[in-house]
Design a protein around this motif. Sequence first.
Motif, PDB file in Angstrom:
ATOM      1  N   LEU A 169       0.840  -1.211   0.000  1.00 23.29           N
ATOM      2  CA  LEU A 169       0.000   0.000   0.000  1.00 23.29           C
ATOM      3  C   LEU A 169       0.870   1.254   0.000  1.00 23.29           C
ATOM      4  N   ARG A 186      -6.808   5.791  -3.812  1.00 24.70           N
ATOM      5  CA  ARG A 186      -7.455   6.359  -2.631  1.00 24.70           C
ATOM      6  C   ARG A 186      -6.644   6.087  -1.367  1.00 24.70           C
ATOM      7  N   ALA A 187      -6.116   4.873  -1.239  1.00 27.27           N
ATOM      8  CA  ALA A 187      -5.315   4.553  -0.058  1.00 27.27           C
ATOM      9  C   ALA A 187      -4.033   5.379  -0.025  1.00 27.27           C
ATOM     10  N   SER A 188      -3.388   5.549  -1.179  1.00 27.48           N
ATOM     11  CA  SER A 188      -2.150   6.341  -1.200  1.00 27.48           C
ATOM     12  C   SER A 188      -2.442   7.794  -0.848  1.00 27.48           C
ATOM     13  N   ASP A 242      -8.304  -0.421  -2.737  1.00 28.22           N
ATOM     14  CA  ASP A 242      -7.163  -0.462  -1.821  1.00 28.22           C
ATOM     15  C   ASP A 242      -7.454   0.294  -0.535  1.00 28.22           C
ATOM     16  N   GLU A 243      -8.370   1.267  -0.591  1.00 33.83           N
ATOM     17  CA  GLU A 243      -8.754   1.978   0.633  1.00 33.83           C
ATOM     18  C   GLU A 243      -9.433   1.045   1.622  1.00 33.83           C
ATOM     19  N   HIS A 244     -10.159   0.043   1.131  1.00 35.15           N
ATOM     20  CA  HIS A 244     -10.808  -0.925   2.019  1.00 35.15           C
ATOM     21  C   HIS A 244      -9.769  -1.840   2.666  1.00 35.15           C
ATOM     22  N   LEU A 273      -6.695  -0.859   3.347  1.00 34.09           N
ATOM     23  CA  LEU A 273      -6.094  -0.004   4.372  1.00 34.09           C
ATOM     24  C   LEU A 273      -6.987   0.068   5.609  1.00 34.09           C
ATOM     25  N   VAL A 295      -8.188   7.593   8.922  1.00 33.20           N
ATOM     26  CA  VAL A 295      -8.348   7.228   7.507  1.00 33.20           C
ATOM     27  C   VAL A 295      -9.761   7.587   7.041  1.00 33.20           C
TER      28      VAL A 295
END
Length: 190
Positions: free
Chosen positions: A37, A44-46, A150-152, A154, A178
Amino acid sequence: MFERFTRGARDVVTGAVEQSEQAGADSVDDGHLLLALLDRGGTRASFALAALGADRRRDDIARALTQTRRRGGLSQAETEALAGLGIDVEEIVSRVEQTHGAGALAGSGTRQRKGLAAWIGHRGFTPDSKSTLERALRIATARRERSIGDEHILLALTTRPGVVCEVLADHGVTRASVERVLYPTSHPSA
């Protein structure tokens, strides 16, 4: 479940496998997911990790994960609790490493993989990392989102008790922080 992953989430899973290979680990764990990540951009996570400053502390985070593996998976909180009982974990780790070599408690690269997995070079996922990916699905579902991003992943890492959640929290990345970055007008869910 994997078919519901966005391209970014799939890239994180692939990146976690690569992290595991680089570390010489037998399987992919939550730490590998986190490092993957942190190595991604434009997602979105970055965005959330950058907003919380974790992207600038990637090396510190990687060191904390390495230290935890060196301690046989004991978190800093567990190490401190044992110290309160008079048990010096660092002394134990040092003695084990003197006898069995550096990283003896880390468990990476020591098991022989058998069968087809060894032949094709497949790295399995630990039960914890599988649970994290399942949790990512539950988080996406609770938010009524059709795909798993990817946010999920994280968010799942920030909610699974353990070393990665602790390391993230030590670096200012919690579920609440977050969610504030990703969903500023909604309330916490799942």
